[in-house]
Scaffold this motif. Sequence first.
Motif, PDB file in Angstrom:
ATOM      1  N   ARG A 170      39.916  67.037  28.607  1.00 33.59           N
ATOM      2  CA  ARG A 170      38.810  66.102  28.842  1.00 33.59           C
ATOM      3  C   ARG A 170      39.102  65.261  30.081  1.00 33.59           C
ATOM      4  O   ARG A 170      40.233  64.835  30.288  1.00 33.59           O
ATOM      5  CB  ARG A 170      38.651  65.169  27.636  1.00 33.59           C
ATOM      6  N   PHE A 171      38.059  65.021  30.872  1.00 29.24           N
ATOM      7  CA  PHE A 171      38.192  64.268  32.114  1.00 29.24           C
ATOM      8  C   PHE A 171      37.215  63.097  32.085  1.00 29.24           C
ATOM      9  O   PHE A 171      36.020  63.292  31.867  1.00 29.24           O
ATOM     10  CB  PHE A 171      37.878  65.173  33.321  1.00 29.24           C
ATOM     11  N   GLU A 172      37.731  61.895  32.346  1.00 26.59           N
ATOM     12  CA  GLU A 172      36.908  60.681  32.298  1.00 26.59           C
ATOM     13  C   GLU A 172      37.255  59.791  33.491  1.00 26.59           C
ATOM     14  O   GLU A 172      38.434  59.511  33.743  1.00 26.59           O
ATOM     15  CB  GLU A 172      37.201  59.955  30.987  1.00 26.59           C
ATOM     16  N   LYS A 173      36.239  59.334  34.202  1.00 25.71           N
ATOM     17  CA  LYS A 173      36.457  58.447  35.348  1.00 25.71           C
ATOM     18  C   LYS A 173      37.040  57.128  34.859  1.00 25.71           C
ATOM     19  O   LYS A 173      36.540  56.524  33.916  1.00 25.71           O
ATOM     20  CB  LYS A 173      35.147  58.204  36.092  1.00 25.71           C
ATOM     21  N   VAL A 174      38.118  56.709  35.526  1.00 24.12           N
ATOM     22  CA  VAL A 174      38.762  55.432  35.225  1.00 24.12           C
ATOM     23  C   VAL A 174      39.083  54.777  36.558  1.00 24.12           C
ATOM     24  O   VAL A 174      39.953  55.272  37.292  1.00 24.12           O
ATOM     25  CB  VAL A 174      40.059  55.631  34.407  1.00 24.12           C
ATOM     26  N   GLY A 175      38.368  53.712  36.899  1.00 27.79           N
ATOM     27  CA  GLY A 175      38.583  53.076  38.192  1.00 27.79           C
ATOM     28  C   GLY A 175      38.359  54.086  39.301  1.00 27.79           C
ATOM     29  O   GLY A 175      37.338  54.756  39.355  1.00 27.79           O
ATOM     30  N   GLU A 176      39.360  54.231  40.168  1.00 25.44           N
ATOM     31  CA  GLU A 176      39.273  55.203  41.257  1.00 25.44           C
ATOM     32  C   GLU A 176      39.951  56.518  40.901  1.00 25.44           C
ATOM     33  O   GLU A 176      40.126  57.381  41.760  1.00 25.44           O
ATOM     34  CB  GLU A 176      39.897  54.623  42.528  1.00 25.44           C
TER      35      GLU A 176
END
Length: 183
Positions: free
Chosen positions: A125-131
């Motif tokens: 699973r891939f999730e945007k966190v900050g940059e």
Amino acid sequence: MRGILAVVFALALAWAGPSRAEVKDATPNGFTIENSRVVPVDAKTAWNALVNDVGQWWPKDHTWWGDATRLSIQPRAGGCFCEIDGDRQAWHMTVTFVDPGTLLRMTGGLGPLQGMGLSGALEWRFEKVGEGTKITLWYRAGGYTPDDLRKFVPVVDQVQAQQLGGLADYLETRAKADGGAGR
């Protein structure tokens, strides 16, 4: 402002450190494990490394024949996570769900679990966190075996953390070499 975000992101990465591991549940006939790590690249870059560069980051000591470059992932429904070394071949898992940059699901038994007749669902699973991107490796496995699967959980969790760590370290090294161009 960008400088402050970079410092916050660097602190988050330092805090995240090695993979965060959690055994979600464990019973005599199955278990669920989740490991997460934040990397300094966008989800597309992380995804591409997962499916296109598996032989560069997968631990070679967790292959059947000691050569991770023989691994491949076909990112399509019905695709193979395979290890091909001439006539010696292993179908590790089958790709069952693909949402590029968000989720890759594979089913089957990894390593010795396959030979024990066990199966599972593994998700990247891939999730945007900050940059950056938080990558979570989630695995639920089970089935009939005369053995109590709870005794295998610490080892499987450690191996999964090593696999996720291999991908994360690979992405961090590439990001440093590219000067952060993977964002």
